[in-house]
Design a protein around this motif. Structure first.
Motif, PDB file in Angstrom:
ATOM      1  N   ASN A  77       0.823  -1.210   0.000  1.00  0.00           N
ATOM      2  CA  ASN A  77       0.000   0.000   0.000  1.00  0.00           C
ATOM      3  C   ASN A  77       0.861   1.265   0.000  1.00  0.00           C
ATOM      4  OD1 ASN A  77      -2.411  -1.441  -0.002  1.00  0.00           O
ATOM      5  ND2 ASN A  77      -2.519  -1.527   2.230  1.00  0.00           N
ATOM      6  N   LYS A  80       2.226   1.723  -3.541  1.00  0.00           N
ATOM      7  CA  LYS A  80       1.192   2.256  -4.431  1.00  0.00           C
ATOM      8  C   LYS A  80       1.005   3.759  -4.211  1.00  0.00           C
ATOM      9  CE  LYS A  80      -1.482  -2.020  -4.967  1.00  0.00           C
ATOM     10  NZ  LYS A  80      -2.772  -2.709  -4.667  1.00  0.00           N
ATOM     11  N   GLU A 214      -7.220  -6.559   4.705  1.00  0.00           N
ATOM     12  CA  GLU A 214      -7.366  -5.109   4.511  1.00  0.00           C
ATOM     13  C   GLU A 214      -8.547  -4.559   5.298  1.00  0.00           C
ATOM     14  OE1 GLU A 214      -5.256  -3.263   3.112  1.00  0.00           O
ATOM     15  OE2 GLU A 214      -4.323  -4.209   1.356  1.00  0.00           O
TER      16      GLU A 214
END
Length: 220
Positions: A77, A80, A214
């Motif tokens: 994450n 990204k 998540e």
């Protein structure tokens, strides 16, 4: 106390054979001595025993794999986000009709950051793809389907770390069939682990597993 522990203890049989509850109570008390801040303050409240049909030896590797997956997802994450930030900077510095040396330098810097983040993303995604099969394999082993020993829910009190408050606690213990060894786990963490394993067991794809990670707070 440690999150999960395994300690071998030998139960000395008396002339009058003790009940399973007595065996469990003795073994748990001996096990807890090494982990409580103030062992002498230990006071049992209740002990409930049930048959166990899981392979408790898989819990530690499952916890290790789970923590590694959490770490990798966090890094994925982050990578990204770094890619998006770098692309925004490239848009800012690459759209000028009259580029300067400064804007060209900033564009090159952002482009390099994007490439590095893309490389990290690829690396962490590959590592994640290696960990997911390990989690699924150990989850399959966890559901043994045959009698393996005894699962014990044990409530007790002991002094806190500061030694000033007697705190009620509840733990789950996994004892072998002869009550010669047991491992303990905090009940809240065991409930979290159980929910995770159910989700992994029911998932039909790796994406469903990562989505569960998540969407849920997993503290083991």
């Amino acid at each position: 106390m440690k999150k999960f522990f395994v300690l071998l203890s030998v139960f000395m049989l008396s002339s009058c054979a003790p009940s399973n509850e007595e065996k469990a109570a003795f073994l748990i008390k001996e096990t807890l001595k090494a982990y409580l801040y103030y062992p002498d303050s230990y006071e049992p409240i209740s002990t409930r025993i049930d048959s166990m049909f899981i392979d408790a030896t898989t819990i530690e590797p499952i916890v290790e794999t789970t923590n590694e997956i959490k770490r990798l997802l966090s890094k994925i994450n982050r990578s990204k986000a770094d890619i998006e930030n770098a692309e925004s900077s490239m848009d800012i510095w690459g759209t000028s009709s009259y580029p300067t040396q400064f804007s060209r330098r900033e564009y090159a810097r952002a482009k390099k950051e994007k490439e590095e983040a893309q490389s990290d993303l690829k690396k962490y995604t590959r590592k994640l793809s290696e960990q997911l099969p390990v989690l699924k394999e150990n989850t399959a082993k966890y559901y043994k389907g045959e009698f393996t020993g005894w699962i014990v829910s044990h409530r007790f009190r002991s002094l806190s770390r500061l030694g000033d408050i007697s705190i009620p606690e509840e733990m789950i213990f996994f004892c072998d069939q002869e009550f010669s060894a047991c491992g303990g786990y905090e009940v809240e963490k065991f409930e979290t682990l159980t929910k995770l394993l159910n989700a992994v067991n029911e998932a039909t794809s790796d994406e469903e597993i990562t989505d569960y990670f998540e969407e849920n707070v997993i503290s083991l």
